[in-house]
Design an enzyme around this catalytic site. Structure first.
Site, mmCIF file in Angstrom:
data_model
loop_
_atom_site.group_PDB
_atom_site.id
_atom_site.type_symbol
_atom_site.label_atom_id
_atom_site.label_comp_id
_atom_site.label_asym_id
_atom_site.label_seq_id
_atom_site.Cartn_x
_atom_site.Cartn_y
_atom_site.Cartn_z
ATOM 1 N N HIS A 65 -15.728 15.136 -30.242
ATOM 2 C CA HIS A 65 -15.317 15.481 -31.615
ATOM 3 C C HIS A 65 -15.943 16.818 -31.982
ATOM 4 C CE1 HIS A 65 -13.910 13.999 -35.696
ATOM 5 N NE2 HIS A 65 -14.626 15.078 -36.016
ATOM 6 N N HIS A 110 -14.649 20.664 -33.584
ATOM 7 C CA HIS A 110 -13.627 21.582 -34.097
ATOM 8 C C HIS A 110 -13.932 22.979 -33.567
ATOM 9 C CE1 HIS A 110 -11.899 18.749 -37.080
ATOM 10 N NE2 HIS A 110 -13.118 18.236 -37.050
ATOM 11 N N HIS A 119 -8.997 11.525 -38.046
ATOM 12 C CA HIS A 119 -10.152 11.397 -38.934
ATOM 13 C C HIS A 119 -9.886 10.266 -39.933
ATOM 14 C CE1 HIS A 119 -11.120 15.246 -37.224
ATOM 15 N NE2 HIS A 119 -12.141 15.470 -38.029
ATOM 16 N N ASP A 126 -19.253 17.675 -34.540
ATOM 17 C CA ASP A 126 -18.242 17.987 -35.553
ATOM 18 C C ASP A 126 -18.071 19.499 -35.721
ATOM 19 O OD1 ASP A 126 -16.283 17.378 -37.403
ATOM 20 O OD2 ASP A 126 -17.650 16.669 -38.959
ATOM 21 N N ASP A 127 -18.857 20.103 -36.593
ATOM 22 C CA ASP A 127 -18.841 21.559 -36.844
ATOM 23 C C ASP A 127 -20.302 22.013 -36.826
ATOM 24 O OD1 ASP A 127 -15.852 21.845 -37.843
ATOM 25 O OD2 ASP A 127 -16.709 20.177 -38.979
ATOM 26 N N GLU A 129 -14.369 8.363 -43.228
ATOM 27 C CA GLU A 129 -15.402 9.334 -43.597
ATOM 28 C C GLU A 129 -15.434 9.356 -45.120
ATOM 29 O OE1 GLU A 129 -16.603 13.997 -42.640
ATOM 30 O OE2 GLU A 129 -14.515 13.362 -42.470
#
Length: 320
Positions: A8, A10, A185, A266-267, A188
């Site tokens: 996961h 981005h 997604h 994630d980021d 969340e």
């Protein structure tokens, strides 16, 4: 260093701030408001995070920008012991969902990935939820037309407050017919009901985040029984305010209930994290040891959207 598998990530969200600032300087693009005084990405909450994220991507304007980005991101991954990663790729940002342009961007991304052989990469073409179902259809067609040895999955990110999972069923059906693995997604900001919608309406095998399933015992049981894999990003969840700190994150409770899960960033520069930092935080909070992290990596290898030969190669590297 423990070998890691990340499912996961981005691509644009993993861009080092210095890389984005450098590209902006080259192109003379004003990024006022994107960075704080220390040069970090600056945002107040999830909605503002999306705005800053999209502002930062505005400097990525050509296929070669994406080649350079991919190399920079994978070099970071390699430094953290990642041997395989699946990155979310958005035709929305790569040619405005035009198939011919998307092919050019994709070729450049593959070229960048080849420049970092320490990390094996696959792409999950990702529609943007707040861009709407019609845009998602175009994105799915881009995914279907380029499905193969590199583009192996399809997913959805973006603002969970916009629409429902089922609004995007056509896009996911299109991707499924093209043989792509499916993730979205959910769980969340959308709560446990969004996870249930993802399972019922999109029939995904993986869920991005999914942690708020912990609020629904029956849903947790379903995830465990059906072998649905959660792509958990603890550091992201804490920074965005889902949980006050890592010790109160539900990842350990979900694991103890038999839910299959993986760990990702994630980021990472947005959330001041790395894969090594995620592992260290989980060790400190829950006393997870090398054996458990090895199990997590094997779960990720089994859940990866890759062919059987690649999967066995990953498992052999983990076991070695």
């Amino acid at each position: 260093m423990t070998p890691k598998i990340e499912l996961h990530l981005h691509l644009e969200g993993a861009a080092p701030p210095a890389f984005i600032r450098g590209l902006a300087a080259e192109k003379k693009i004003d990024l006022t408001g994107v960075f704080d005084a220390r040069g970090h990405y600056a945002f107040r909450d999830f909605g503002h995070f999306l705005q800053v994220y999209e502002a930062a991507t505005e400097v990525l304007q050509t296929p070669d920008d994406y080649r350079r980005l991919t190399r920079a991101v994978l070099e970071q991954s390699a430094e953290n012991g990642v041997i395989y990663t699946e990155a979310f790729l958005s035709p929305d940002f790569c040619g405005g969902r035009d198939l011919a342009a998307w092919r050019d961007y994709l070729a450049a991304i593959r070229e960048g990935a080849a420049e970092v052989p320490e990390v094996e990469m696959r792409g999950i073409v990702t529609c943007i939820r707040h861009f709407g179902p019609d845009s998602a259809r175009q994105t799915a067609l881009c995914a279907a037309e380029t499905a193969g040895d590199f583009v192996t999955g399809f997913g959805m990110g973006g603002n969970e407050a916009i629409g429902s999972q089922g609004d995007f069923a056509w896009a996911f059906d299109c991707a499924r017919e093209a043989g792509l693995g499916l993730t979205t997604h959910a769980g969340e900001f959308g709560g446990p009901e969004s996870v249930r919608q993802a399972l019922d309406d999109l029939r995904v095998t993986r869920i991005g985040h999914g942690v708020r399933a912990i609020e629904d015992d029956a849903l947790v049981d379903r995830l465990a029984e059906d072998g649905i894999v959660l792509e958990v990003c603890p550091g992201s969840n804490v920074v965005l305010g889902l949980y006050p700190d890592i010790r109160r994150h539900p990842i350990e409770r979900l694991r103890a209930r038999g839910v299959a899960l993986t760990v990702s960033t994630d980021d990472p520069p947005f959330f001041h994290t790395t894969m090594e930092a995620e592992y260290a935080a989980l060790n400190a909070a829950f006393d997870w040891d090398e054996s458990l992290f090895a199990d997590i990596a094997r779960t990720a290898a089994q859940a990866a959207f890759c062919d059987a030969t690649t999967r066995q190669r990953l498992l052999d590297r983990l076991d070695a």
